[in-house]
Write a protein that holds these residues in place. Sequence first.
Motif, PDB file in Angstrom:
ATOM      1  N   LEU A  46     -84.082   0.093-111.477  1.00  0.00           N
ATOM      2  CA  LEU A  46     -83.401  -1.201-111.546  1.00  0.00           C
ATOM      3  C   LEU A  46     -83.543  -1.733-112.969  1.00  0.00           C
ATOM      4  O   LEU A  46     -84.633  -1.678-113.549  1.00  0.00           O
ATOM      5  N   ILE A  47     -82.458  -2.255-113.514  1.00  0.00           N
ATOM      6  CA  ILE A  47     -82.508  -2.914-114.817  1.00  0.00           C
ATOM      7  C   ILE A  47     -81.924  -4.310-114.651  1.00  0.00           C
ATOM      8  O   ILE A  47     -80.756  -4.460-114.278  1.00  0.00           O
ATOM      9  N   ALA A  48     -82.745  -5.322-114.908  1.00  0.00           N
ATOM     10  CA  ALA A  48     -82.306  -6.720-114.844  1.00  0.00           C
ATOM     11  C   ALA A  48     -82.191  -7.246-116.268  1.00  0.00           C
ATOM     12  O   ALA A  48     -83.084  -7.027-117.083  1.00  0.00           O
ATOM     13  N   LEU A  49     -81.086  -7.940-116.535  1.00  0.00           N
ATOM     14  CA  LEU A  49     -80.841  -8.468-117.878  1.00  0.00           C
ATOM     15  C   LEU A  49     -80.462  -9.941-117.821  1.00  0.00           C
ATOM     16  O   LEU A  49     -79.751 -10.369-116.917  1.00  0.00           O
ATOM     17  N   GLY A  50     -80.942 -10.683-118.817  1.00  0.00           N
ATOM     18  CA  GLY A  50     -80.570 -12.084-118.970  1.00  0.00           C
ATOM     19  C   GLY A  50     -81.291 -13.032-118.043  1.00  0.00           C
ATOM     20  O   GLY A  50     -81.107 -12.968-116.843  1.00  0.00           O
ATOM     21  N   ASN A  51     -82.134 -13.891-118.614  1.00  0.00           N
ATOM     22  CA  ASN A  51     -82.851 -14.919-117.848  1.00  0.00           C
ATOM     23  C   ASN A  51     -83.562 -14.329-116.629  1.00  0.00           C
ATOM     24  O   ASN A  51     -83.425 -14.828-115.518  1.00  0.00           O
ATOM     25  N   VAL A  52     -84.311 -13.276-116.858  1.00  0.00           N
ATOM     26  CA  VAL A  52     -84.977 -12.571-115.765  1.00  0.00           C
ATOM     27  C   VAL A  52     -86.235 -13.324-115.350  1.00  0.00           C
ATOM     28  O   VAL A  52     -87.091 -13.637-116.180  1.00  0.00           O
ATOM     29  N   ARG A  53     -86.319 -13.608-114.081  1.00  0.00           N
ATOM     30  CA  ARG A  53     -87.503 -14.257-113.502  1.00  0.00           C
ATOM     31  C   ARG A  53     -87.928 -13.424-112.297  1.00  0.00           C
ATOM     32  O   ARG A  53     -87.105 -13.059-111.462  1.00  0.00           O
ATOM     33  N   ILE A  54     -89.225 -13.131-112.221  1.00  0.00           N
ATOM     34  CA  ILE A  54     -89.754 -12.326-111.119  1.00  0.00           C
ATOM     35  C   ILE A  54     -90.980 -13.033-110.559  1.00  0.00           C
ATOM     36  O   ILE A  54     -91.814 -13.529-111.316  1.00  0.00           O
ATOM     37  N   GLU A  55     -91.093 -13.047-109.234  1.00  0.00           N
ATOM     38  CA  GLU A  55     -92.268 -13.613-108.565  1.00  0.00           C
ATOM     39  C   GLU A  55     -92.758 -12.643-107.503  1.00  0.00           C
ATOM     40  O   GLU A  55     -91.947 -12.048-106.786  1.00  0.00           O
TER      41      GLU A  55
ATOM     42  N   LEU B  50     -91.266 -14.300-116.836  1.00  0.00           N
ATOM     43  CA  LEU B  50     -89.987 -14.616-117.460  1.00  0.00           C
ATOM     44  C   LEU B  50     -89.778 -13.607-118.583  1.00  0.00           C
ATOM     45  O   LEU B  50     -90.726 -13.278-119.310  1.00  0.00           O
ATOM     46  N   SER B  51     -88.550 -13.105-118.728  1.00  0.00           N
ATOM     47  CA  SER B  51     -88.232 -12.182-119.819  1.00  0.00           C
ATOM     48  C   SER B  51     -86.723 -12.083-119.947  1.00  0.00           C
ATOM     49  O   SER B  51     -85.979 -12.596-119.114  1.00  0.00           O
ATOM     50  N   GLY B  52     -86.291 -11.401-120.989  1.00  0.00           N
ATOM     51  CA  GLY B  52     -84.863 -11.166-121.162  1.00  0.00           C
ATOM     52  C   GLY B  52     -84.411  -9.883-120.505  1.00  0.00           C
ATOM     53  O   GLY B  52     -83.235  -9.695-120.203  1.00  0.00           O
ATOM     54  N   LYS B  53     -85.377  -8.970-120.273  1.00  0.00           N
ATOM     55  CA  LYS B  53     -85.062  -7.670-119.679  1.00  0.00           C
ATOM     56  C   LYS B  53     -86.237  -7.189-118.848  1.00  0.00           C
ATOM     57  O   LYS B  53     -87.390  -7.334-119.246  1.00  0.00           O
ATOM     58  N   ALA B  54     -85.924  -6.608-117.699  1.00  0.00           N
ATOM     59  CA  ALA B  54     -86.949  -6.005-116.845  1.00  0.00           C
ATOM     60  C   ALA B  54     -86.407  -4.680-116.325  1.00  0.00           C
ATOM     61  O   ALA B  54     -85.258  -4.612-115.873  1.00  0.00           O
ATOM     62  N   VAL B  55     -87.221  -3.627-116.415  1.00  0.00           N
ATOM     63  CA  VAL B  55     -86.837  -2.314-115.913  1.00  0.00           C
ATOM     64  C   VAL B  55     -87.894  -1.862-114.923  1.00  0.00           C
ATOM     65  O   VAL B  55     -89.089  -1.831-115.244  1.00  0.00           O
ATOM     66  N   TYR B  56     -87.447  -1.524-113.695  1.00  0.00           N
ATOM     67  CA  TYR B  56     -88.359  -1.048-112.660  1.00  0.00           C
ATOM     68  C   TYR B  56     -88.068   0.416-112.387  1.00  0.00           C
ATOM     69  O   TYR B  56     -86.925   0.792-112.106  1.00  0.00           O
TER      70      TYR B  56
END
Length: 150
Positions: free
Chosen positions: A75-84, A91-97
């Motif tokens: 999974l690649i999340a881009l832009g205003n990434v928030r994870i709980e 908080l980040s601009g990009k997250a890769v799982y």
Amino acid sequence: MGRRFLLALLLLLVAIQTLAAPIDIRSEKMEVLEDEKIAVFTGKVEARKGDLRLWADRLYVYYRVVKGRREVQKLIALGNVRIEKDGWRSLSGKAVYFKDQDRLVLEDHPRVWHGRDEVRGAVVIIYFKENRSEVLSGEGKPVEAYVYTE
């Protein structure tokens, strides 16, 4: 001994249920590129799997087809990434799982909190299987950690 065994069994069952839980994704638009084996979600993306929640502007779901079923690979999340998840949030601009490694990589000004404690760096890597994390510095900026003792 009996109580420990029951507790271990209960924890194992909870872990299995979380792994077996579906990924629930909501967004304004979804596009599936079958040849590339990618599903792209855009606009107010919200994803949930068990107690893990993710919000982003875009989410790319890479998969493979095994015996007629889609299996998520990355999974690649881009832009205003928030994870709980549990007691932590990021908080980040990009997250890769990376599913096979159960590893999350946060980039683009990542900040991670556990309770009130906070870390910042160029890259934050969370190894869920190993119950550990790593924060890397970059471009002359040190890793920052704010730890509350009380």
